[in-house]
Design a protein around this motif. Structure first.
Motif, PDB file in Angstrom:
ATOM      1  N   HIS A  66       0.811  -1.212   0.000  1.00 34.16           N
ATOM      2  CA  HIS A  66       0.000   0.000   0.000  1.00 34.16           C
ATOM      3  C   HIS A  66       0.845   1.263   0.000  1.00 34.16           C
ATOM      4  O   HIS A  66       2.039   1.244   0.279  1.00 34.16           O
ATOM      5  CB  HIS A  66      -0.972   0.013   1.186  1.00 34.16           C
ATOM      6  CG  HIS A  66      -0.324   0.154   2.530  1.00 34.16           C
ATOM      7  ND1 HIS A  66       0.043  -0.933   3.298  1.00 34.16           N
ATOM      8  CD2 HIS A  66       0.029   1.256   3.256  1.00 34.16           C
ATOM      9  CE1 HIS A  66       0.573  -0.510   4.425  1.00 34.16           C
ATOM     10  NE2 HIS A  66       0.598   0.812   4.432  1.00 34.16           N
ATOM     11  N   PHE A  67       0.190   2.349  -0.306  1.00 40.85           N
ATOM     12  CA  PHE A  67       0.784   3.679  -0.469  1.00 40.85           C
ATOM     13  C   PHE A  67       0.428   4.536   0.729  1.00 40.85           C
ATOM     14  O   PHE A  67      -0.721   4.575   1.158  1.00 40.85           O
ATOM     15  CB  PHE A  67       0.218   4.301  -1.746  1.00 40.85           C
ATOM     16  CG  PHE A  67       0.809   5.616  -2.155  1.00 40.85           C
ATOM     17  CD1 PHE A  67       1.865   5.671  -3.050  1.00 40.85           C
ATOM     18  CD2 PHE A  67       0.281   6.809  -1.676  1.00 40.85           C
ATOM     19  CE1 PHE A  67       2.396   6.892  -3.460  1.00 40.85           C
ATOM     20  CE2 PHE A  67       0.803   8.030  -2.076  1.00 40.85           C
ATOM     21  CZ  PHE A  67       1.863   8.077  -2.967  1.00 40.85           C
ATOM     22  N   ASP A  68       1.432   5.233   1.284  1.00 45.30           N
ATOM     23  CA  ASP A  68       1.206   6.212   2.346  1.00 45.30           C
ATOM     24  C   ASP A  68       1.287   7.613   1.741  1.00 45.30           C
ATOM     25  O   ASP A  68       2.345   8.015   1.233  1.00 45.30           O
ATOM     26  CB  ASP A  68       2.277   6.104   3.433  1.00 45.30           C
ATOM     27  CG  ASP A  68       2.126   4.884   4.318  1.00 45.30           C
ATOM     28  OD1 ASP A  68       1.138   4.143   4.158  1.00 45.30           O
ATOM     29  OD2 ASP A  68       3.008   4.666   5.176  1.00 45.30           O
ATOM     30  N   ALA A  69       0.191   8.349   1.811  1.00 43.18           N
ATOM     31  CA  ALA A  69       0.176   9.746   1.370  1.00 43.18           C
ATOM     32  C   ALA A  69       0.600  10.644   2.534  1.00 43.18           C
ATOM     33  O   ALA A  69       0.532  10.241   3.700  1.00 43.18           O
ATOM     34  CB  ALA A  69      -1.225  10.122   0.890  1.00 43.18           C
ATOM     35  N   PRO A  70       1.017  11.884   2.255  1.00 41.59           N
ATOM     36  CA  PRO A  70       1.424  12.784   3.341  1.00 41.59           C
ATOM     37  C   PRO A  70       0.391  12.921   4.453  1.00 41.59           C
ATOM     38  O   PRO A  70       0.745  12.989   5.634  1.00 41.59           O
ATOM     39  CB  PRO A  70       1.666  14.111   2.617  1.00 41.59           C
ATOM     40  CG  PRO A  70       2.155  13.686   1.261  1.00 41.59           C
ATOM     41  CD  PRO A  70       1.322  12.485   0.926  1.00 41.59           C
ATOM     42  N   GLY A  85      -0.808  18.388   3.934  1.00 43.06           N
ATOM     43  CA  GLY A  85      -0.277  18.033   2.624  1.00 43.06           C
ATOM     44  C   GLY A  85      -1.296  17.352   1.732  1.00 43.06           C
ATOM     45  O   GLY A  85      -2.514  17.432   1.944  1.00 43.06           O
ATOM     46  N   LEU A  86      -0.782  16.629   0.743  1.00 44.13           N
ATOM     47  CA  LEU A  86      -1.632  15.990  -0.262  1.00 44.13           C
ATOM     48  C   LEU A  86      -2.289  14.739   0.287  1.00 44.13           C
ATOM     49  O   LEU A  86      -1.665  13.952   1.010  1.00 44.13           O
ATOM     50  CB  LEU A  86      -0.792  15.618  -1.483  1.00 44.13           C
ATOM     51  CG  LEU A  86      -0.055  16.748  -2.202  1.00 44.13           C
ATOM     52  CD1 LEU A  86       0.740  16.185  -3.371  1.00 44.13           C
ATOM     53  CD2 LEU A  86      -1.018  17.831  -2.676  1.00 44.13           C
ATOM     54  N   ASP A  87      -3.558  14.523  -0.083  1.00 45.88           N
ATOM     55  CA  ASP A  87      -4.156  13.214   0.138  1.00 45.88           C
ATOM     56  C   ASP A  87      -3.842  12.337  -1.074  1.00 45.88           C
ATOM     57  O   ASP A  87      -3.246  12.800  -2.056  1.00 45.88           O
ATOM     58  CB  ASP A  87      -5.653  13.318   0.425  1.00 45.88           C
ATOM     59  CG  ASP A  87      -6.495  13.782  -0.752  1.00 45.88           C
ATOM     60  OD1 ASP A  87      -6.279  13.303  -1.892  1.00 45.88           O
ATOM     61  OD2 ASP A  87      -7.400  14.619  -0.548  1.00 45.88           O
ATOM     62  N   VAL A  88      -4.236  11.094  -1.015  1.00 47.55           N
ATOM     63  CA  VAL A  88      -3.804  10.149  -2.047  1.00 47.55           C
ATOM     64  C   VAL A  88      -4.361  10.502  -3.431  1.00 47.55           C
ATOM     65  O   VAL A  88      -3.724  10.233  -4.453  1.00 47.55           O
ATOM     66  CB  VAL A  88      -4.155   8.702  -1.641  1.00 47.55           C
ATOM     67  CG1 VAL A  88      -5.649   8.451  -1.712  1.00 47.55           C
ATOM     68  CG2 VAL A  88      -3.417   7.684  -2.476  1.00 47.55           C
ATOM     69  N   SER A  89      -5.510  11.140  -3.472  1.00 49.34           N
ATOM     70  CA  SER A  89      -6.095  11.509  -4.770  1.00 49.34           C
ATOM     71  C   SER A  89      -5.371  12.678  -5.420  1.00 49.34           C
ATOM     72  O   SER A  89      -5.544  12.927  -6.614  1.00 49.34           O
ATOM     73  CB  SER A  89      -7.576  11.864  -4.602  1.00 49.34           C
ATOM     74  OG  SER A  89      -7.740  13.124  -3.961  1.00 49.34           O
ATOM     75  N   GLU A  90      -4.557  13.400  -4.636  1.00 49.01           N
ATOM     76  CA  GLU A  90      -3.904  14.605  -5.137  1.00 49.01           C
ATOM     77  C   GLU A  90      -2.452  14.392  -5.537  1.00 49.01           C
ATOM     78  O   GLU A  90      -1.800  15.319  -6.013  1.00 49.01           O
ATOM     79  CB  GLU A  90      -3.966  15.697  -4.055  1.00 49.01           C
ATOM     80  CG  GLU A  90      -5.380  16.113  -3.694  1.00 49.01           C
ATOM     81  CD  GLU A  90      -5.442  16.985  -2.455  1.00 49.01           C
ATOM     82  OE1 GLU A  90      -6.316  17.868  -2.407  1.00 49.01           O
ATOM     83  OE2 GLU A  90      -4.622  16.774  -1.528  1.00 49.01           O
ATOM     84  N   VAL A  91      -1.938  13.191  -5.360  1.00 48.69           N
ATOM     85  CA  VAL A  91      -0.537  12.920  -5.667  1.00 48.69           C
ATOM     86  C   VAL A  91      -0.302  13.083  -7.173  1.00 48.69           C
ATOM     87  O   VAL A  91      -1.018  12.487  -7.987  1.00 48.69           O
ATOM     88  CB  VAL A  91      -0.149  11.502  -5.216  1.00 48.69           C
ATOM     89  CG1 VAL A  91       1.268  11.161  -5.653  1.00 48.69           C
ATOM     90  CG2 VAL A  91      -0.270  11.385  -3.697  1.00 48.69           C
ATOM     91  N   PRO A  92       0.696  13.861  -7.584  1.00 50.66           N
ATOM     92  CA  PRO A  92       0.950  14.048  -9.020  1.00 50.66           C
ATOM     93  C   PRO A  92       1.315  12.723  -9.701  1.00 50.66           C
ATOM     94  O   PRO A  92       2.131  11.966  -9.180  1.00 50.66           O
ATOM     95  CB  PRO A  92       2.142  15.016  -9.043  1.00 50.66           C
ATOM     96  CG  PRO A  92       2.115  15.712  -7.730  1.00 50.66           C
ATOM     97  CD  PRO A  92       1.589  14.697  -6.752  1.00 50.66           C
ATOM     98  N   LEU A 141       6.635  12.002   5.314  1.00 51.01           N
ATOM     99  CA  LEU A 141       5.272  12.453   5.051  1.00 51.01           C
ATOM    100  C   LEU A 141       5.126  13.931   5.411  1.00 51.01           C
ATOM    101  O   LEU A 141       4.404  14.670   4.747  1.00 51.01           O
ATOM    102  CB  LEU A 141       4.272  11.586   5.807  1.00 51.01           C
ATOM    103  CG  LEU A 141       4.352  10.074   5.495  1.00 51.01           C
ATOM    104  CD1 LEU A 141       3.201   9.334   6.178  1.00 51.01           C
ATOM    105  CD2 LEU A 141       4.368   9.789   4.003  1.00 51.01           C
ATOM    106  N   GLY A 142       5.870  14.366   6.427  1.00 52.83           N
ATOM    107  CA  GLY A 142       5.867  15.777   6.775  1.00 52.83           C
ATOM    108  C   GLY A 142       6.471  16.656   5.696  1.00 52.83           C
ATOM    109  O   GLY A 142       6.141  17.836   5.585  1.00 52.83           O
ATOM    110  N   ALA A 143       7.367  16.092   4.894  1.00 53.29           N
ATOM    111  CA  ALA A 143       7.999  16.828   3.795  1.00 53.29           C
ATOM    112  C   ALA A 143       7.230  16.689   2.489  1.00 53.29           C
ATOM    113  O   ALA A 143       7.711  17.134   1.439  1.00 53.29           O
ATOM    114  CB  ALA A 143       9.435  16.333   3.608  1.00 53.29           C
ATOM    115  N   GLY A 144       6.059  16.064   2.531  1.00 50.66           N
ATOM    116  CA  GLY A 144       5.260  15.904   1.317  1.00 50.66           C
ATOM    117  C   GLY A 144       5.730  14.766   0.429  1.00 50.66           C
ATOM    118  O   GLY A 144       5.396  14.719  -0.759  1.00 50.66           O
ATOM    119  N   LYS A 145       6.502  13.828   1.015  1.00 50.52           N
ATOM    120  CA  LYS A 145       6.963  12.672   0.254  1.00 50.52           C
ATOM    121  C   LYS A 145       6.112  11.455   0.621  1.00 50.52           C
ATOM    122  O   LYS A 145       5.136  11.570   1.368  1.00 50.52           O
ATOM    123  CB  LYS A 145       8.459  12.454   0.497  1.00 50.52           C
ATOM    124  CG  LYS A 145       9.297  13.635  -0.007  1.00 50.52           C
ATOM    125  CD  LYS A 145      10.794  13.394   0.054  1.00 50.52           C
ATOM    126  CE  LYS A 145      11.548  14.575  -0.538  1.00 50.52           C
ATOM    127  NZ  LYS A 145      13.014  14.344  -0.607  1.00 50.52           N
TER     128      LYS A 145
END
Length: 262
Positions: A77-81, A90-97, A215-219
């Motif tokens: 699975h993927f961890d969003a910020p 930060g970004l939720d999972v739907s907003e990841v570029p 995640l705090g850095a938006g990664k």
């Protein structure tokens, strides 16, 4: 006028001809998939549940489908910020570029070290040594940590490895997590274990530093990867496809690697 060959067409030819191989990096997702176990009083993600809706019967004579009960952070699975308090703005999972979901990857192999010590943690010196041998980390890329832990995924007890009373599994030390978040060109890390932090990371400073810093850095992070043994140290393209869940903090994924062969 000479025209440049379409790079997508060139890639398709390489894929069809076997010069590029697709490697599945995803663990099977089912009711036996190991889930992280947090101590009381914290709430846990339940195991995956599958309920049949119809199967070529009176409930649906020409089709089969199921209802799933599944947590955002289940299996590979993927961890969003927004999964962590430090990334809550930060970004939720739907907003990841999308460009961050298809990116170059390096694989750092620490299987011998992890076999000798299940609490092994990667350091900045380890990453520097890798760069000295293989070149700089890719801009906008991913670091995938190979530990051999994927071989345990069929056995929840061995995978979680908490028989001592505390989970024991490899990961990153706090300084390495901070460095990747704040100083490296990477957008994320991937691991074979149940979470992006080491099993003992609750006792690190800060606790769970990969979550805290990255995640705090938006990664981002991806967990429970498989088959990293089939990837070269450099040169693979990592593809990770989370569900586009509005407001989601993460998502189960199908993770793949495109690997040059020959």
């Amino acid at each position: 006028m000479l025209s440049k060959k379409n790079p997508v067409a060139s890639f398709a030819e390489a894929l069809a001809g076997g010069a590029v191989e697709v490697v599945d990096l995803t663990q099977p997702l089912n009711e036996r998939t190991p889930m992280i176990q947090l101590p009381e009083p914290f709430a846990n993600t339940p195991n995956v549940k599958v309920r049949e809706i119809s199967r070529y019967d009176d409930r649906g004579p020409a089709w089969a489908w199921n209802l799933l009960e599944i947590g955002e952070h289940a299996g590979t699975h993927f961890d969003a910020p927004t999964h962590w308090i430090t990334g809550r703005e930060g970004l939720d999972v739907s907003e990841v570029p999308p460009r961050h979901l298809v990116a170059p990857a390096v694989v750092i192999d620490k299987c011998p070290e992890c076999e000798a010590d299940p609490d092994y943690v990667l350091t900045v010196d380890d990453v520097r040594a890798f760069e000295a041998e293989h070149g700089p980390l890719p801009e906008g890329g991913w670091l995938l940590l190979r530990t051999g832990w994927d071989a345990r995924a069929h056995d929840a007890e061995a995978f979680l490895n908490a028989g001592s009373g505390s989970p024991r599994s490899p990961g990153f030390d706090a300084e390495c997590a901070r460095w990747i978040a704040e100083e490296s060109p990477l957008v994320g890390v991937g691991v074979e274990t149940v979470g992006i932090d080491a099993g003992a990371a609750a006792g690190f400073e800060p606790p769970f530093p990969v979550h805290y810093y990255l995640l705090g850095a938006g990664k981002y992070g991806v967990t429970q990867l498989a088959n990293l043994a089939e990837l070269p140290p450099t040169g693979a393209l990592f593809v990770v496809a989370p569900l586009k869940i509005s407001g989601g903090t993460g998502s189960p994924v199908r993770a793949l690697a495109l690997v040059p062969r020959g």
